[in-house]
Design a protein around this motif. Sequence first.
Motif, PDB file in Angstrom:
ATOM      1  N   PRO A 174      -3.498   8.358  -9.245  1.00  0.00           N
ATOM      2  CA  PRO A 174      -4.743   7.915  -8.867  1.00  0.00           C
ATOM      3  C   PRO A 174      -5.811   8.653  -8.916  1.00  0.00           C
ATOM      4  N   GLN A 175      -7.063   7.968  -8.784  1.00  0.00           N
ATOM      5  CA  GLN A 175      -8.367   8.774  -8.660  1.00  0.00           C
ATOM      6  C   GLN A 175      -8.179   9.642  -7.290  1.00  0.00           C
ATOM      7  N   PRO A 176      -8.955  10.762  -7.464  1.00  0.00           N
ATOM      8  CA  PRO A 176      -8.864  11.562  -5.917  1.00  0.00           C
ATOM      9  C   PRO A 176      -9.260  10.629  -4.745  1.00  0.00           C
ATOM     10  N   ASN A 177      -8.725  11.127  -3.689  1.00  0.00           N
ATOM     11  CA  ASN A 177      -8.934  10.472  -2.384  1.00  0.00           C
ATOM     12  C   ASN A 177      -8.564   8.919  -2.500  1.00  0.00           C
ATOM     13  N   THR A 178      -7.661   8.386  -3.304  1.00  0.00           N
ATOM     14  CA  THR A 178      -7.336   7.065  -3.467  1.00  0.00           C
ATOM     15  C   THR A 178      -5.923   7.014  -2.837  1.00  0.00           C
ATOM     16  N   LEU A 179      -5.605   5.881  -1.686  1.00  0.00           N
ATOM     17  CA  LEU A 179      -4.414   5.696  -1.085  1.00  0.00           C
ATOM     18  C   LEU A 179      -3.773   4.418  -1.394  1.00  0.00           C
ATOM     19  N   PHE A 180      -2.703   4.278  -1.671  1.00  0.00           N
ATOM     20  CA  PHE A 180      -2.002   3.055  -1.732  1.00  0.00           C
ATOM     21  C   PHE A 180      -1.019   2.971  -0.607  1.00  0.00           C
ATOM     22  N   ILE A 181      -1.153   1.839   0.301  1.00  0.00           N
ATOM     23  CA  ILE A 181      -0.538   1.579   1.359  1.00  0.00           C
ATOM     24  C   ILE A 181       0.212  -0.101   1.054  1.00  0.00           C
ATOM     25  N   LEU A 182       1.564   0.042   0.553  1.00  0.00           N
ATOM     26  CA  LEU A 182       2.292  -0.981   0.430  1.00  0.00           C
ATOM     27  C   LEU A 182       3.069  -1.692   1.816  1.00  0.00           C
ATOM     28  N   VAL A 183       2.966  -2.819   1.983  1.00  0.00           N
ATOM     29  CA  VAL A 183       3.682  -3.259   3.410  1.00  0.00           C
ATOM     30  C   VAL A 183       4.532  -4.224   2.968  1.00  0.00           C
ATOM     31  N   ALA A 184       5.859  -3.742   3.039  1.00  0.00           N
ATOM     32  CA  ALA A 184       7.017  -4.818   2.570  1.00  0.00           C
ATOM     33  C   ALA A 184       8.007  -4.975   3.684  1.00  0.00           C
ATOM     34  N   GLN A 185       8.572  -6.218   3.621  1.00  0.00           N
ATOM     35  CA  GLN A 185       9.840  -6.384   4.442  1.00  0.00           C
ATOM     36  C   GLN A 185      11.291  -6.398   3.858  1.00  0.00           C
ATOM     37  N   ASN A 186      11.404  -6.456   2.418  1.00  0.00           N
ATOM     38  CA  ASN A 186      12.729  -6.315   1.990  1.00  0.00           C
ATOM     39  C   ASN A 186      12.589  -5.232   0.575  1.00  0.00           C
ATOM     40  N   GLN A 187      13.110  -4.335   0.898  1.00  0.00           N
ATOM     41  CA  GLN A 187      13.130  -3.127  -0.333  1.00  0.00           C
ATOM     42  C   GLN A 187      14.056  -3.529  -1.253  1.00  0.00           C
ATOM     43  N   ASP A 188      15.016  -4.271  -1.276  1.00  0.00           N
ATOM     44  CA  ASP A 188      15.771  -4.680  -2.512  1.00  0.00           C
ATOM     45  C   ASP A 188      14.767  -5.378  -3.519  1.00  0.00           C
ATOM     46  N   GLN A 189      13.707  -6.278  -3.028  1.00  0.00           N
ATOM     47  CA  GLN A 189      13.010  -7.016  -3.768  1.00  0.00           C
ATOM     48  C   GLN A 189      11.923  -6.456  -4.376  1.00  0.00           C
ATOM     49  N   ILE A 190      11.710  -5.191  -4.147  1.00  0.00           N
ATOM     50  CA  ILE A 190      10.559  -4.374  -4.838  1.00  0.00           C
ATOM     51  C   ILE A 190      10.946  -3.746  -6.160  1.00  0.00           C
TER      52      ILE A 190
END
Length: 381
Positions: A174-190
């Motif tokens: 990513p670009q500097p100082n860029t954050l991704f926060i993924l919010v999931a319920q089922n790990q197997d479906q990602i």
Amino acid sequence: MQFKEIVGQVATKQRLLNTVTESRVSHAQLFLGPEGSGSLALAVAYAQYLSCEDKQPEDSCGVCSSCRKYNKLMHPDLHFSYPFFAKHKDDTALTFIEQWREAFTANPCMSLDTWRGYLDAENKQANINIAECHQIIKKLSFKPFESAYKILILWLPEYLDKSGNALLKIIEEPQPNTLFILVAQNQDQILNTILSRTQLVKIPCLHSQEVKQYLIKEHNQTEDAAAEIAYLTNGNLTEALTMLQHDTKSYHELFVQWLRLCFSNKGLEVLTFVDTFAKMGRENQKNFLRYGISFIRECCLLMAGAGNLVHLPAKELETAQKMTNVLSIAKAQHISTELEKAHYHVERNANPKILFLDVSLQIIKVLNLKTIPSGSQYIPN
């Protein structure tokens, strides 16, 4: 959204705070928690803390310019992505941002069903399409505007199809100082390609006691009513809040009365009770059956000698102990199976009178005629 507004999750909050104070903020994180655990609210509170201009030891200040914008979900460096029901191929999350802000403000622990209610979903399937992926790349190609970080919160990445692979490069580099926060319920479906590029943050379900105290304090529920809802929803705050919108009559008293009528084989009274069920409404019928399944499970634990695992309020525990005198594990398991099948059919709009009459007859066969289907996995007693 501040950490103090989120129910429970004390250990998780502290772990997130430590990543900031110890300068260990990963650029791509996956908040993995069951529905109703508050994972989405935690992601927003974490993002607000990262951007706060006057960080406190245990929370964001809540009053600085950044926090005020976060409270309205209108900070220029905060971006959201989420499943939606596209009407046109060019629709993106930005098309529905006003509905998103309204939905999150009303219930930070919302489920996909709750979100669907804010949209004209019709019979469409929710997804995060390729147009949204391109929009994410475009939004995150710029430097932060005001804060130290530009943050994207992607809710339910399970709804990314193969088009999600378009995000791999920007997630990994990513670009500097860029954050991704993924919010999931089922790990197997990602998508595995996305999963392997994130740091996992596991968020446990809430304790029933935490849900109970929240319902008493914030929603003025009596201790008995709050305890029943907390027990029935098993730590799912989303379900608990949904139940508050429906009839709060005691499912325990209703369920025990039903079993007693079936045990005594009082046909006319059972028919009258079936009429009562039919008038309850679909959501109350589902909640009632869910309660029955949970209660019978606790009875099975008592009969199996695992009383230390039983979590029932005192009044209901006393009833369960009495019921073990007329039930066996085999009978209880069969009743539970009938209730589960009924719950399945209620969800699919079965005729409630026919359905509950059939279930009543099945329970009468088990309790009164001591009949359990032969050839099943259950051993008659």
